[in-house]
Design an enzyme around this catalytic site. Structure first.
Site, PDB file in Angstrom:
ATOM      1  CG  LEU A 276      19.030  -4.822   0.559  1.00  0.00           C
ATOM      2  CD1 LEU A 276      18.333  -6.150   0.842  1.00  0.00           C
ATOM      3  CD2 LEU A 276      18.833  -4.446  -0.899  1.00  0.00           C
TER       4      LEU A 276
ATOM      5  N   GLY B 267      17.057  -7.280   3.862  1.00  0.00           N
ATOM      6  CA  GLY B 267      17.814  -6.793   5.032  1.00  0.00           C
ATOM      7  C   GLY B 267      17.084  -7.171   6.317  1.00  0.00           C
ATOM      8  CG  HIS B 268      13.268  -5.495   7.303  1.00  0.00           C
ATOM      9  ND1 HIS B 268      12.885  -4.830   6.172  1.00  0.00           N
ATOM     10  CD2 HIS B 268      13.350  -4.560   8.283  1.00  0.00           C
ATOM     11  CE1 HIS B 268      12.731  -3.541   6.439  1.00  0.00           C
ATOM     12  NE2 HIS B 268      13.016  -3.349   7.712  1.00  0.00           N
TER      13      HIS B 268
ATOM     14  CB  ALA C 287       8.140  -1.612   3.539  1.00  0.00           C
TER      15      ALA C 287
ATOM     16  N   GLY D  49      19.587  -3.189  12.600  1.00  0.00           N
ATOM     17  CA  GLY D  49      20.517  -3.196  11.470  1.00  0.00           C
ATOM     18  C   GLY D  49      21.571  -2.104  11.608  1.00  0.00           C
ATOM     19  CD  GLU D  50      27.090  -3.456  11.902  1.00  0.00           C
ATOM     20  OE1 GLU D  50      27.642  -3.303  10.786  1.00  0.00           O
ATOM     21  OE2 GLU D  50      27.613  -4.067  12.849  1.00  0.00           O
TER      22      GLU D  50
ATOM     23  CB  VAL E 130      21.399  -7.028   3.452  1.00  0.00           C
ATOM     24  CG1 VAL E 130      21.288  -7.905   2.205  1.00  0.00           C
ATOM     25  CG2 VAL E 130      21.396  -7.900   4.714  1.00  0.00           C
TER      26      VAL E 130
END
Ligand code: PAF
Length: 282
Positions: free
Chosen positions: A183, A34-35, A30, A146-147, A175
């Site tokens: 996101l 962000g990814h 998905a 991701g943070e 993001v």
């Protein structure tokens, strides 16, 4: 060219053909912008990039969204190709756990029982177990997380350090949508009304950061964040709003800190966090 592989044997063959530094981006699919930012960070810092796409049943509780979690492999592959991934590993559950659920799991320690772990018992056992397994299978030099999932990032870092896993864990900034919403693959569950309510999370973080910039102490920062959360559109149920040190140890009184928030919006659980800096104590 992006090579798609589904089995551990195919992955081992593809991995053997990679040269230079290898970066991995682990996902549950998905994929969103962000990814894509994670992938581009990996592309920049590593010579070759592996993306894993696996909805890991070990990290879902019995009443959570494992069955309805979005599975969008074709669209995900498009994102991976666009961002220049070399290999995509998308195994089935049976391929990852051929003997059924693994009996041995990674224990995340006390931090795993706190914050997300309090609402989602066993969640970080499941996350760290699959992360370690994917690290063994992909053997990367660098692993990008991701943070947005800050507790996950912290625990993966700790695991690598405590268990001497030979990988550098790289955190990548969150993001956000232009209005501040972080996101998340789960944002797609939100109705328009719920999406409005979801802005309470980022509003709380923004207010906390502004209060810190204005020189308020930890109590003042939390008060400002709570007030902003409460002033948002109705519908968000706060789970926690806490201030910790950057390693998620309790109670910073000055200097770098992390403000973390979790809330339910309808049946969707959302989390977010921000780095803040508290003024030195006078
Ligand atoms: O952050 C995620 O998407 C997952 O927790 C991860 C790291 C891919 C493990 O399943």
């Amino acid at each position: 060219m992006t090579e798609l592989v589904h089995t551990r044997a195919e992955l081992a063959a593809a991995r053997a053909g990679l040269t230079g530094t290898v970066g991995v981006v682990m996902t549950m699919g998905a994929l969103h912008a962000g990814h894509e930012t994670l992938l581009r960070a990996a592309r920049k810092q590593a010579d070759q990039v592996i993306v894993t796409i696996f909805v890991n049943p070990l990290q879902f509780g019995p009443n959570e969204d494992f069955d309805r979690y979005p599975r969008t492999l074709d669209a995900d592959l498009e994102v991976c190709r666009r961002a220049g991934a070399d290999v995509v590993f998308a195994p089935s559950v049976a391929e990852m756990y051929p003997d059924g659920q693994p009996r041995v799991r990674i224990d995340p320690g006390p931090l795993g029982a706190d914050l997300e772990g309090q609402s989602r018992p066993g969640f970080f056992h499941g996350v760290l177990t699959v992360v370690l397994k994917l690290l063994q299978l992909t053997r990367p030099d660098l692993a990008f997380f991701g943070e947005k999932d800050y507790q996950q990032l912290t625990l993966v870092r700790r695991m690598a350090r405590d268990l001497d896993v030979p990988v550098e864990v790289v955190g990548v900034p969150t993001v956000r949508e232009p209005d501040g919403l972080a996101l998340s693959s789960r944002n797609r569950y939100l109705s328009p009304v719920e999406r409005e309510a979801a802005l309470s999370l980022s509003a709380a973080l923004r207010a906390g950061a502004e209060a810190a910039d204005a020189g308020r102490d930890a109590g003042g920062v939390l008060a400002a964040a709570h007030a902003a959360f409460g002033a948002g559109a109705p519908g968000a149920q706060l789970d926690y709003l806490v201030l910790t040190d950057p390693d998620l140890e309790p109670g910073p009184v000055a200097g770098p800190a992390r403000l973390l928030v979790a809330a339910w919006v309808g049946t969707t659980r959302l989390i977010d966090n921000a780095a803040i800096r508290l003024a030195p104590r006078s």
